[in-house]
Motif scaffolding. Structure first.
Motif, mmCIF file in Angstrom:
data_model
loop_
_atom_site.group_PDB
_atom_site.id
_atom_site.type_symbol
_atom_site.label_atom_id
_atom_site.label_comp_id
_atom_site.label_asym_id
_atom_site.label_seq_id
_atom_site.Cartn_x
_atom_site.Cartn_y
_atom_site.Cartn_z
ATOM 1 N N ASP A 1 -6.394 -9.460 -1.015
ATOM 2 C CA ASP A 1 -7.081 -8.366 -1.696
ATOM 3 C C ASP A 1 -7.766 -7.377 -0.761
ATOM 4 O OD1 ASP A 1 -6.400 -9.478 -4.193
ATOM 5 O OD2 ASP A 1 -8.114 -10.861 -4.051
ATOM 6 N N ARG A 2 -7.741 -7.645 0.539
ATOM 7 C CA ARG A 2 -8.439 -6.765 1.481
ATOM 8 C C ARG A 2 -7.630 -6.687 2.768
ATOM 9 N NH1 ARG A 2 -12.025 -7.207 5.742
ATOM 10 N NH2 ARG A 2 -13.693 -5.641 5.867
ATOM 11 N N SER A 3 -7.328 -5.470 3.215
ATOM 12 C CA SER A 3 -6.580 -5.322 4.458
ATOM 13 C C SER A 3 -7.175 -4.195 5.297
ATOM 14 C CB SER A 3 -5.098 -5.041 4.185
ATOM 15 O OG SER A 3 -4.927 -3.794 3.547
ATOM 16 N N ILE A 4 -6.895 -4.252 6.567
ATOM 17 C CA ILE A 4 -7.350 -3.262 7.550
ATOM 18 C C ILE A 4 -6.120 -2.629 8.173
ATOM 19 C CG2 ILE A 4 -8.553 -2.945 9.749
ATOM 20 C CD1 ILE A 4 -10.208 -5.458 9.007
ATOM 21 N N GLN A 5 -6.103 -1.308 8.259
ATOM 22 C CA GLN A 5 -5.018 -0.621 8.938
ATOM 23 C C GLN A 5 -5.484 -0.222 10.339
ATOM 24 O OE1 GLN A 5 -4.070 3.020 6.775
ATOM 25 N NE2 GLN A 5 -6.221 3.289 6.230
#
Length: 208
Positions: free
Chosen positions: A158-162
């Motif tokens: 549910d949470r990602s970093i680019q």
């Protein structure tokens, strides 16, 4: 694309100049064809205090240095509204922008083998989070081997970093260094792509 896959583009731009080092007899590095952005370079002495890559023509720039007196000095372009702070160790500068976007400039001791240095960097990037993806494109700089990296991290679905990185293998008269410019934000952050494009563009390199 599966996490960990690094595609190799069919072609890369040619180097625009040939940097140099202190060997009495010039030496030539043959590029590793399995790594994008690794170019053949001929090393020869560099005059003290040489500007080997011109600083970017930007309204706002930041100069990044580390304590190592043999390390190169790096000048990066900054997007509007960004600020910088000195780092410590290999972190030459910390970068802070709007909307929670952050980054840094690192200047780290590296192997003389550019391809091996790039592989080690990519392995470290992929190991940061349980879920990782990475793509690499060639991005040579003034005859130095270089890559642009793009990908994402996540520790839950549910949470990602680019993130975007620019890495360049720089050699001086005394040593080899891996210079990296890193920028990251939560996936979907407004203006991330524009900021990352400026920060990971060509940067200036001065050799002591």
């Amino acid at each position: 694309m599966r996490a960990g896959d690094i595609p190799t583009p069919m072609s890369s731009k040619s180097a625009s100049a040939t940097p140099a080092t202190s060997a009495t007899t010039p030496t030539t590095d043959i590029p590793d064809s399995s790594q994008p952005g690794v170019v053949e370079t001929t090393k020869h002495p560099v005059a003290p205090n040489s500007v080997v890559c011109a600083a970017p023509s930007s309204a706002q720039t930041a100069v990044a240095t580390i304590a190592d007196p043999a390390a190169p000095k790096i000048t990066v372009a900054l997007p509007p509204g960004w600020t910088t702070q000195p780092g410590s160790g290999d972190v030459a500068a910390r970068l802070t922008g709007p909307n929670g976007i952050v980054g840094d400039v690192r200047i780290a001791s590296a192997s003389p083998d550019a391809a091996a240095s790039f592989t080690r960097y990519a392995d470290d990037v992929m190991a940061k989070y349980p879920i990782s993806s990475l793509s690499a494109l060639p991005a040579e700089l003034c005859g130095y081997s270089g890559q642009k990296l793009m990908g994402s991290w996540a520790d839950n679905p549910d949470r990602s970093i680019q993130y975007n990185d620019r890495i360049v293998h720089v050699w001086t008269n005394d040593h080899d260094y891996l210079v990296s410019v890193h920028v990251e934000a939560l996936s979907g952050t407004p203006d991330f792509s524009d900021a990352a494009s400026v920060l990971t563009g060509d940067f200036g390199v001065s050799v002591p």
